[in-house]
Structures are given as structure tokens and as C-alpha cells.
Scaffold this active site. Structure first.
Site, PDB file in Angstrom:
ATOM      1  N   ARG A  12      20.608   2.393   1.449  1.00 46.00           N
ATOM      2  CA  ARG A  12      21.397   1.164   1.373  1.00 46.00           C
ATOM      3  C   ARG A  12      21.129   0.316   0.125  1.00 46.00           C
ATOM      4  O   ARG A  12      22.039  -0.337  -0.379  1.00 46.00           O
ATOM      5  CB  ARG A  12      21.104   0.285   2.597  1.00 46.00           C
ATOM      6  CG  ARG A  12      21.645   0.800   3.893  1.00 46.00           C
ATOM      7  CD  ARG A  12      21.251  -0.124   5.043  1.00 46.00           C
ATOM      8  NE  ARG A  12      21.823  -1.461   4.909  1.00 46.00           N
ATOM      9  CZ  ARG A  12      23.020  -1.813   5.349  1.00 46.00           C
ATOM     10  NH1 ARG A  12      23.787  -0.915   5.949  1.00 46.00           N
ATOM     11  NH2 ARG A  12      23.458  -3.043   5.217  1.00 46.00           N
ATOM     12  N   ARG A  77      -1.892  24.905   1.549  1.00 41.70           N
ATOM     13  CA  ARG A  77      -2.017  23.477   1.857  1.00 41.70           C
ATOM     14  C   ARG A  77      -2.429  22.650   0.643  1.00 41.70           C
ATOM     15  O   ARG A  77      -3.219  21.727   0.729  1.00 41.70           O
ATOM     16  CB  ARG A  77      -3.023  23.252   3.000  1.00 41.70           C
ATOM     17  CG  ARG A  77      -2.788  24.093   4.238  1.00 41.70           C
ATOM     18  CD  ARG A  77      -1.477  23.794   4.899  1.00 41.70           C
ATOM     19  NE  ARG A  77      -1.409  22.416   5.406  1.00 41.70           N
ATOM     20  CZ  ARG A  77      -0.322  21.884   5.948  1.00 41.70           C
ATOM     21  NH1 ARG A  77       0.813  22.586   6.009  1.00 41.70           N
ATOM     22  NH2 ARG A  77      -0.343  20.646   6.392  1.00 41.70           N
ATOM     23  N   HIS A  78      -1.883  22.998  -0.531  1.00 40.48           N
ATOM     24  CA  HIS A  78      -2.227  22.271  -1.764  1.00 40.48           C
ATOM     25  C   HIS A  78      -0.996  22.247  -2.648  1.00 40.48           C
ATOM     26  O   HIS A  78      -0.545  23.293  -3.138  1.00 40.48           O
ATOM     27  CB  HIS A  78      -3.404  22.954  -2.472  1.00 40.48           C
ATOM     28  CG  HIS A  78      -4.058  22.084  -3.517  1.00 40.48           C
ATOM     29  ND1 HIS A  78      -3.459  21.793  -4.713  1.00 40.48           N
ATOM     30  CD2 HIS A  78      -5.269  21.461  -3.518  1.00 40.48           C
ATOM     31  CE1 HIS A  78      -4.282  21.023  -5.423  1.00 40.48           C
ATOM     32  NE2 HIS A  78      -5.386  20.801  -4.717  1.00 40.48           N
ATOM     33  N   SER A 104      -6.162  18.644 -10.403  1.00 36.98           N
ATOM     34  CA  SER A 104      -4.861  18.223  -9.872  1.00 36.98           C
ATOM     35  C   SER A 104      -4.402  16.895 -10.451  1.00 36.98           C
ATOM     36  O   SER A 104      -3.206  16.676 -10.671  1.00 36.98           O
ATOM     37  CB  SER A 104      -4.927  18.122  -8.349  1.00 36.98           C
ATOM     38  OG  SER A 104      -5.217  19.375  -7.772  1.00 36.98           O
ATOM     39  N   HIS A 151      11.239 -32.546  -1.775  1.00 39.40           N
ATOM     40  CA  HIS A 151      11.004 -32.466  -0.323  1.00 39.40           C
ATOM     41  C   HIS A 151      12.316 -32.264   0.442  1.00 39.40           C
ATOM     42  O   HIS A 151      12.394 -32.562   1.628  1.00 39.40           O
ATOM     43  CB  HIS A 151      10.296 -33.731   0.189  1.00 39.40           C
ATOM     44  CG  HIS A 151       9.164 -34.177  -0.672  1.00 39.40           C
ATOM     45  ND1 HIS A 151       7.905 -33.619  -0.577  1.00 39.40           N
ATOM     46  CD2 HIS A 151       9.101 -35.093  -1.666  1.00 39.40           C
ATOM     47  CE1 HIS A 151       7.106 -34.196  -1.470  1.00 39.40           C
ATOM     48  NE2 HIS A 151       7.811 -35.080  -2.155  1.00 39.40           N
ATOM     49  N   GLN A 233     -12.132  10.823 -11.365  1.00 43.98           N
ATOM     50  CA  GLN A 233     -11.154  11.893 -11.194  1.00 43.98           C
ATOM     51  C   GLN A 233      -9.745  11.340 -11.398  1.00 43.98           C
ATOM     52  O   GLN A 233      -8.858  12.035 -11.884  1.00 43.98           O
ATOM     53  CB  GLN A 233     -11.271  12.507  -9.791  1.00 43.98           C
ATOM     54  CG  GLN A 233     -10.374  13.726  -9.606  1.00 43.98           C
ATOM     55  CD  GLN A 233     -10.627  14.417  -8.284  1.00 43.98           C
ATOM     56  OE1 GLN A 233      -9.944  14.131  -7.297  1.00 43.98           O
ATOM     57  NE2 GLN A 233     -11.593  15.314  -8.255  1.00 43.98           N
ATOM     58  N   SER A 281      30.482 -13.364  10.340  1.00 46.16           N
ATOM     59  CA  SER A 281      29.855 -13.366  11.663  1.00 46.16           C
ATOM     60  C   SER A 281      30.738 -12.605  12.637  1.00 46.16           C
ATOM     61  O   SER A 281      31.962 -12.713  12.591  1.00 46.16           O
ATOM     62  CB  SER A 281      29.642 -14.806  12.152  1.00 46.16           C
ATOM     63  OG  SER A 281      29.297 -14.833  13.521  1.00 46.16           O
ATOM     64  N   ARG A 295      19.365 -11.317   1.899  1.00 47.36           N
ATOM     65  CA  ARG A 295      18.812  -9.978   1.660  1.00 47.36           C
ATOM     66  C   ARG A 295      17.798 -10.005   0.521  1.00 47.36           C
ATOM     67  O   ARG A 295      16.790  -9.301   0.565  1.00 47.36           O
ATOM     68  CB  ARG A 295      19.940  -8.989   1.350  1.00 47.36           C
ATOM     69  CG  ARG A 295      19.467  -7.542   1.272  1.00 47.36           C
ATOM     70  CD  ARG A 295      20.618  -6.593   0.998  1.00 47.36           C
ATOM     71  NE  ARG A 295      21.617  -6.651   2.061  1.00 47.36           N
ATOM     72  CZ  ARG A 295      22.812  -6.074   1.977  1.00 47.36           C
ATOM     73  NH1 ARG A 295      23.161  -5.428   0.885  1.00 47.36           N
ATOM     74  NH2 ARG A 295      23.661  -6.160   2.972  1.00 47.36           N
ATOM     75  N   ARG A 321     -13.840   9.048  -6.910  1.00 49.08           N
ATOM     76  CA  ARG A 321     -12.535   9.014  -6.241  1.00 49.08           C
ATOM     77  C   ARG A 321     -12.685   9.364  -4.769  1.00 49.08           C
ATOM     78  O   ARG A 321     -13.541  10.145  -4.378  1.00 49.08           O
ATOM     79  CB  ARG A 321     -11.577   9.902  -6.956  1.00 49.08           C
ATOM     80  CG  ARG A 321     -10.706  11.027  -6.567  1.00 49.08           C
ATOM     81  CD  ARG A 321     -10.078  11.361  -5.316  1.00 49.08           C
ATOM     82  NE  ARG A 321      -8.773  10.773  -5.101  1.00 49.08           N
ATOM     83  CZ  ARG A 321      -7.629  11.340  -5.451  1.00 49.08           C
ATOM     84  NH1 ARG A 321      -7.613  12.507  -6.027  1.00 49.08           N
ATOM     85  NH2 ARG A 321      -6.493  10.748  -5.186  1.00 49.08           N
ATOM     86  N   SER A 326      -4.169   8.293  -1.514  1.00 47.96           N
ATOM     87  CA  SER A 326      -2.998   9.136  -1.740  1.00 47.96           C
ATOM     88  C   SER A 326      -1.814   8.801  -0.846  1.00 47.96           C
ATOM     89  O   SER A 326      -0.713   8.518  -1.327  1.00 47.96           O
ATOM     90  CB  SER A 326      -3.375  10.606  -1.561  1.00 47.96           C
ATOM     91  OG  SER A 326      -2.252  11.435  -1.776  1.00 47.96           O
TER      92      SER A 326
END
Length: 474
Positions: A12, A77-78, A104, A151, A233, A281, A295, A321, A326
Site C-alpha cells: 500500500r 541452512r546457510h 559471510s 498553546h 566481524q 466517512s 497517514r 559480533r 540479524s
């Protein structure tokens, strides 16, 4: 898919340009550019890397085999090693030298910095755009007197344009902070696993000068002049905190601006743009709610709160580190940028479509001006031979009674008539009305606007680029 959560920042609010900067494609293409820069520099400094290997890497730098990387990540898993593997599948002759000596964070941290710098460049253009639009508004209405408020109570008059300069001033302070940060943009460079560059010292047989040259040359190849002189690191997470602080500063300025517009819209003096077919409205068909300004305030509040995330992260890092940065960083930094991108586009949209109602402004000002003009009226009466203390008491009594008539009985302010009909003042209503010209009470407001725009704002705008305001969802 309607059964999966989707961030409203992407669906949005934020622009396509900002979303692209924080996209997976931008990240992984930058990783490959970094691997190429590293391999090229290592070759130039004497390591056994061929031009054919470099050419092979360049051939596939933008053709990322995401399916291979995704399948590999399920196994190991890396994420970094999965993309090293996927790149190597495409570049078999260069597979052995991809990511040579690096950790990395070589790709991860350098990429994060590059994306943040580019995102700040876009934010800067959006910020300058808002300033430019508000400058036009300030100039157009620099002469229009309006009731000032302290004020949120009636105070000495100012001008509509002068009030706008207060919004501009806040945004200029944000621009200064942003530019000051960008003047010191640096990369992490090639620092190794704990920042000691041990792996690169080994590759270059103990030659520290080559290690230092590698560090800076990689940055140069990526378009940056310098690197942080020391890191663990990771680059210091203080950088993330400083960046989000800048974004939160913009959020603070935007909220002040949007709150003023919301109050002015309630007073019916100034309104944000309202589309022909826009519904204010679901129940009250007559309403024209300041939804864009609301907004702005809403998204800005999110960024101001988000400022705490990187602050707590940098405070909580251990030694060289820890990985508790992360997951938080993946959320707090991109979302801060996406939200401020939306905020500034909304600010530009609102500023560019502000509707001013001079008659309403004049009517409200004239209801209060008699009270503010009493000192001038009193001085004129003294010049005609009146007693200052007696006149002061008379004005006090008349002012209180006029105020009572307005507040208690709902009648018009009749202070002018009361003074004109009191023989002790010796002034006619016509003479009083001459004193009640609004431009006599705005002080230097008009001159301040002209001076501010000519000597502060315009020189800045002449040096900066703007970017078109992205479309917003109303």
C-alpha cells in the site's frame, strides 16, 4: 495470495523504487558484484586467478539461478554458502575462487551498507522535493495574514507563508543530518572473520600492504572511496542506529507538519487535497477527513518507535559480533526506509495540493484582532490627551465583557463598538478600523519568508536534484 500476510508497506505505502532497493534481486546481484570485485583485486595483487575465470563470473553476474540456491539452502541452512554454490554451478571454472578468503559479512555487510546509502540518496531527493513544494507555497502565501497560535490559543498574527517556513526549517535540519552522514559513506571492505584480515594475510604470504590495498581496492571497484579502518566481524551496528535516527528525525518533522494541517483543516482554513469521488466517512457523507495527513502521522509514529530497534541492537552486541542483530536488522532497517519513503511521498502530495481559504482565515483573525489591537488603540487615545491608566482599566473591562458576549452568549466580538462608543477614548469606529488592518500586526513575517527563501532555501534547491513523487494510495 489472500491467505498469506502481506506487509502494507509493500502492498500500500512504499514506492516501487524503494521496494526495489530492498528486494532480494538487488541484494543478490550486489553479492555477485562484490565477489567479482574481490576476485579481480586478488588477481591484480598476484593471486593465481585467471581472466577467463573473471569473465565467467561477469557473464552470470545478473543471471541468478535462484532455484539452485534455494534448494542448496534447504540442505546447508546457510544463505551465503548457498549462493556461492549456485554461482559456482554456473561458473565451474571459477567455482574454486568465489568468496576466496572472505567471510559471510563480506557480501552481507557491504551489501547492506550499499543499499542503505542508495536508499538515503532516494530519501534525500524525496526530502528536497518536499522542501521545494513547501517553498513555493510559502512564497505564494507570504503576505496572507493569519491568526497565530501558542498553546493552540489565539496569539499574535503571523502569515500563512511564514508558518510554512517553520515546516521547511525542520525538514532542512533533517537534510543537513542526512547529508552529513552521506559525506562519510564507507564500506566494510575485506576484513575477514573477526576483522583481523588473517585469511587475506595468509593468502598474500604475510604482506600487510597488499592486504590493506585489497581492502580499499574492492571498495573503489564498488564505487566507494573508503572503508571503515577497523571492524569486528561486522561493521559497527552503530551505523544502523545512526541511519534510522535520521529517518526518525524526518518522521518527527513530518508529524509536526501533518498535525498542523489536521488542525487547520478542522479550522477550515487550509485543507489537504480531496479527490472528487473520495469518501471521507462510511456513515457521515459530508465529512472531509484529513486522511493523508493522518497517514503521515501514523507511519511516522512507526518509524519513531522503530528508532529503538537498532539502538538496542548496537548496545547488545558482544565482542566481535553476535547474531542477535540479524533477524531484527532484516526488519527494522528496510521497514524504516519503506515507511519514510511513503511518508515523504505523502508530504509532497499533501503540500502540492493544499487548499487555502483566505476568507475563513480573515474571518477568524478579525474576531480576535480587536483584542490584540487594544494597545495600539490605547496609545492613539493617549496621544489625544487620554490618561493611560484610566484607558487601560476601561479596555480591560470592555475586553472581558466582549469576551463574555462571545463565549457565553455566542455573539460577535463587539469590542470595537464598545470602545468607539466610550467617550473617554475620543476615537471613532472608522479610526479604530484603520488600526485593525491585519498586515500591521504580522511584524517581519513577510520579510522573513522572502529572506529565508532567497538566502537559505533557494541556494540549497539549486544544488539538489528532485525526484517525481510516487503515486500514493488514497
Amino acid at each position: 495470495m489472500n491467505n498469506t500476510y502481506e506487509s502494507p508497506l509493500t502492498s500500500r505505502y512504499a514506492s516501487k523504487e524503494m521496494q526495489a532497493l530492498f528486494s532480494p534481486d538487488k541484494k543478490f546481484r550486489t553479492w555477485r558484484r562484490l565477489w567479482i570485485a574481490l576476485a579481480e583485486t586478488e588477481k591484480e595483487l598476484g593471486l593465481d586467478i585467471t581472466q577467463d575465470q573473471i569473465d565467467e563470473l561477469k557473464k552470470f553476474q545478473d543471471d541468478i539461478n535462484y532455484d539452485v540456491a534455494k534448494a542448496r539452502e534447504k540442505e546447508v541452512r546457510h544463505d551465503v554458502m548457498s549462493h556461492v554454490y549456485a554461482y559456482g554451478v554456473q561458473c565451474p571454472s571459477a567455482a574454486g575462487i568465489i568468496h576466496l578468503g572472505a567471510t559471510s559479512c563480506f557480501v552481507g555487510d557491504n551489501t547492506d551498507l550499499i543499499i542503505m546509502y542508495e536508499a538515503l540518496d532516494l530519501i534525500k531527493k524525496r526530502l528536497v522535493n518536499v522542501i521545494a513544494i513547501l517553498a513555493k507555497f510559502a512564497d505564494e502565501y507570504k503576505d496572507l495574514p493569519t491568526l497565530g497560535f501558542t498553546h493552540f490559543q489565539p496569539a499574535q498574527p503571523t502569515t500563512v507563508g511564514k508558518r510554512a517556513t517553520l515546516w521547511i526549517q525542520d525538514f532542512l535540519l533533517d537534510l543537513e543530518a542526512l547529508e552529513d552522514f552521506l559525506q562519510r559513506r564507507r564500506l566494510r571492505g575485506a576484513k575477514g572473520t573477526t576483522g583481523t584480515q588473517a585469511s587475506f594475510l595468509e593468502l598474500f604470504d604475510g604482506d600487510f600492504e597488499k592486504v590493506k590495498l585489497l581492502d580499499k581496492t574492492v571498495a573503489h571497484k564498488m564505487g566507494y572511496d573508503d572503508v571503515f579502518p577497523v571492524t569486528g566481524q561486522t561493521y559497527s551496528r552503530k551505523i544502523d542506529s545512526q541511519v534510522v535516527n535520521i529517518l526518525a528525525g524526518i518522521a518527527q518533522s513530518a508529524t509536526k507538519f501533518s498535525n498542523d494541517i489536521r488542525l487547520l483543516q478542522n479550522l477550515k482554513e487550509v485543507e489537504e487535497p480531496f479527490e472528487k469521488n473520495q469518501i471521507g466517512s462510511s456513515a457521515m457523507a459530508y465529512k472531509r477527513n484529513p486522511m493523508r495527513s493522518e497517514r503521515i502521522a501514523s507511519l511516522s509514529r512507526y518509524v519513531i518507535a522503530d528508532m529503538l530497534n537498532p539502538a538496542m541492537t548496537v548496545a547488545g552486541q558482544w565482542f566481535e559480533r553476535t547474531l542477535d542483530d540479524s533477524a531484527n536488522k532484516r526488519l527494522s532497517v528496510p521497514e524504516g526506509f519503506l515507511a519514510i519513503d511513503a511518508v515523504l511521498n505523502l508530504c509532497a502530495n499533501v503540500s502540492d495540493g493544499l487548499v487555502v481559504y483566505p476568507k475563513v482565515i480573515e474571518q477568524r483573525l478579525m474576531k480576535e484582532l480587536p483584542f490584540m489591537a487594544t494597545e495600539n488603540i490605547m496609545m492613539d487615545a493617549v496621544k489625544k490627551g487620554g490618561n493611560r491608566q484610566e484607558l487601560h482599566e476601561k479596555i480591560r473591562v470592555h475586553s472581558l465583557e466582549a469576551a463574555r458576549m462571545v463565549k457565553v452568549e455566542g455573539k460577535e466580538n463587539d469590542l470595537v463598538d464598545r470602545i468607539a462608543n466610550d467617550p473617554v477614548f475620543g476615537v471613532t469606529k472608522e479610526e479604530i478600523l484603520e488600526v485593525l488592518k491585519p498586515n500591521l500586526y504580522v511584524g517581519c513575517a513577510t520579510l522573513q519568508v522572502t529572506d529565508f527563501l532567497e538566502n537559505v532555501v533557494n541556494p540549497i534547491l539549486s544544488e539538489e536534484d528532485t525526484v517525481e513523487t510516487a503515486e500514493i494510495t488514497v
